[in-house]
Motif scaffolding. Sequence first.
Motif, PDB file in Angstrom:
ATOM      1  N   GLY A 104       0.852  -1.183   0.000  1.00 20.37           N
ATOM      2  CA  GLY A 104       0.000   0.000   0.000  1.00 20.37           C
ATOM      3  C   GLY A 104       0.885   1.229   0.000  1.00 20.37           C
ATOM      4  O   GLY A 104       1.797   1.340   0.812  1.00 20.37           O
ATOM      5  N   SER A 105       0.642   2.162  -0.922  1.00 22.60           N
ATOM      6  CA  SER A 105       1.490   3.343  -1.068  1.00 22.60           C
ATOM      7  C   SER A 105       0.651   4.616  -1.052  1.00 22.60           C
ATOM      8  O   SER A 105      -0.370   4.701  -1.723  1.00 22.60           O
ATOM      9  N   SER A 106       1.124   5.614  -0.310  1.00 26.35           N
ATOM     10  CA  SER A 106       0.428   6.899  -0.251  1.00 26.35           C
ATOM     11  C   SER A 106       0.590   7.701  -1.537  1.00 26.35           C
ATOM     12  O   SER A 106      -0.064   8.723  -1.707  1.00 26.35           O
ATOM     13  N   ARG A 107       1.436   7.251  -2.455  1.00 30.17           N
ATOM     14  CA  ARG A 107       1.642   7.965  -3.710  1.00 30.17           C
ATOM     15  C   ARG A 107       0.479   7.807  -4.691  1.00 30.17           C
ATOM     16  O   ARG A 107       0.402   8.532  -5.671  1.00 30.17           O
ATOM     17  N   PHE A 108      -0.419   6.858  -4.423  1.00 31.28           N
ATOM     18  CA  PHE A 108      -1.500   6.575  -5.356  1.00 31.28           C
ATOM     19  C   PHE A 108      -2.828   7.112  -4.862  1.00 31.28           C
ATOM     20  O   PHE A 108      -2.988   7.462  -3.696  1.00 31.28           O
ATOM     21  N   GLY A 109      -3.808   7.132  -5.772  1.00 29.27           N
ATOM     22  CA  GLY A 109      -5.141   7.625  -5.449  1.00 29.27           C
ATOM     23  C   GLY A 109      -5.826   6.760  -4.404  1.00 29.27           C
ATOM     24  O   GLY A 109      -5.507   5.583  -4.228  1.00 29.27           O
ATOM     25  N   LYS A 110      -6.789   7.363  -3.726  1.00 33.07           N
ATOM     26  CA  LYS A 110      -7.449   6.660  -2.623  1.00 33.07           C
ATOM     27  C   LYS A 110      -8.174   5.400  -3.064  1.00 33.07           C
ATOM     28  O   LYS A 110      -8.387   4.497  -2.268  1.00 33.07           O
ATOM     29  N   ASN A 111      -8.541   5.273  -4.343  1.00 30.50           N
ATOM     30  CA  ASN A 111      -9.255   4.091  -4.827  1.00 30.50           C
ATOM     31  C   ASN A 111      -8.337   2.930  -5.194  1.00 30.50           C
ATOM     32  O   ASN A 111      -8.813   1.805  -5.366  1.00 30.50           O
ATOM     33  N   ARG A 112      -7.019   3.196  -5.354  1.00 27.97           N
ATOM     34  CA  ARG A 112      -6.119   2.120  -5.828  1.00 27.97           C
ATOM     35  C   ARG A 112      -4.769   2.151  -5.116  1.00 27.97           C
ATOM     36  O   ARG A 112      -3.731   1.986  -5.731  1.00 27.97           O
ATOM     37  N   ARG A 113      -4.767   2.371  -3.834  1.00 20.92           N
ATOM     38  CA  ARG A 113      -3.508   2.457  -3.081  1.00 20.92           C
ATOM     39  C   ARG A 113      -2.807   1.114  -2.947  1.00 20.92           C
ATOM     40  O   ARG A 113      -1.589   1.058  -2.819  1.00 20.92           O
ATOM     41  N   TRP A 114      -3.552   0.038  -2.945  1.00 17.00           N
ATOM     42  CA  TRP A 114      -2.979  -1.285  -2.697  1.00 17.00           C
ATOM     43  C   TRP A 114      -2.777  -2.046  -4.007  1.00 17.00           C
ATOM     44  O   TRP A 114      -3.609  -1.987  -4.903  1.00 17.00           O
ATOM     45  N   GLY A 115      -1.673  -2.773  -4.060  1.00 16.14           N
ATOM     46  CA  GLY A 115      -1.387  -3.654  -5.185  1.00 16.14           C
ATOM     47  C   GLY A 115      -0.941  -5.011  -4.669  1.00 16.14           C
ATOM     48  O   GLY A 115      -0.226  -5.096  -3.669  1.00 16.14           O
ATOM     49  N   THR A 116      -1.369  -6.074  -5.328  1.00 11.95           N
ATOM     50  CA  THR A 116      -0.987  -7.439  -4.941  1.00 11.95           C
ATOM     51  C   THR A 116      -0.208  -8.052  -6.094  1.00 11.95           C
ATOM     52  O   THR A 116      -0.641  -7.991  -7.247  1.00 11.95           O
ATOM     53  N   PHE A 117       0.957  -8.658  -5.751  1.00  8.63           N
ATOM     54  CA  PHE A 117       1.896  -9.125  -6.758  1.00  8.63           C
ATOM     55  C   PHE A 117       2.308 -10.570  -6.469  1.00  8.63           C
ATOM     56  O   PHE A 117       3.141 -10.816  -5.602  1.00  8.63           O
ATOM     57  N   PRO A 118       1.745 -11.540  -7.203  1.00  6.85           N
ATOM     58  CA  PRO A 118       2.075 -12.953  -6.994  1.00  6.85           C
ATOM     59  C   PRO A 118       3.233 -13.403  -7.883  1.00  6.85           C
ATOM     60  O   PRO A 118       3.522 -12.793  -8.916  1.00  6.85           O
ATOM     61  N   SER A 119       3.879 -14.483  -7.488  1.00  5.55           N
ATOM     62  CA  SER A 119       4.869 -15.146  -8.349  1.00  5.55           C
ATOM     63  C   SER A 119       4.921 -16.620  -7.978  1.00  5.55           C
ATOM     64  O   SER A 119       4.639 -17.005  -6.842  1.00  5.55           O
TER      65      SER A 119
END
Length: 169
Positions: free
Chosen positions: A28-43
């Motif tokens: 979760g990053s404060s650099r992004f908009g409030k609707n898409r702050r979180w990203g999930t990255f699988p491998s």
Amino acid sequence: YSMTSYLSRVNYCYDDRYLFTATIRSHGSSRFGKNRRWGTFPSVSVGWRISEEDFMKNVDQISDLKIRAGYGISGNNRIGDYASIGLLNAGYYPTGGTLQNTVDVNAESMANANLGWEKTRQYNLSFEFGLANDRVRVEGDFYDSQSLDLLLDVPVPTITGYLSQFQDI
């Protein structure tokens, strides 16, 4: 700027021949908009150490032979700290004598509540080959990498009052 991360990883090796790794990361990053702050990255990756198989035990010249395959998604948040929110810019211009200035507030950047993570998706196939007790080694990686939702400062129509806006393209 702030960032929160969670990581989970599983490794499994059976009989020193069959290898498996799975990872999932969430940021979760404060650099992004409030609707898409979180990203999930699988491998995920799998490997086979062929040199440990019974049919390879009598081949003394080959000391190591392994193939691997993998798939993963990684994220990028390398943009300015305030790229997703609308900022104001103070400007000064003279309105009379040398001591008289007027403050003018201009919109500097256009907000984007849906600005989110840039992603890179990659597939890879690898091999490792060792001869003469690993005195000679050959390794190779073949991969296909594709970037998604690129973070770009895009021109917007001048009727909006802005010149550009950071968007996922």
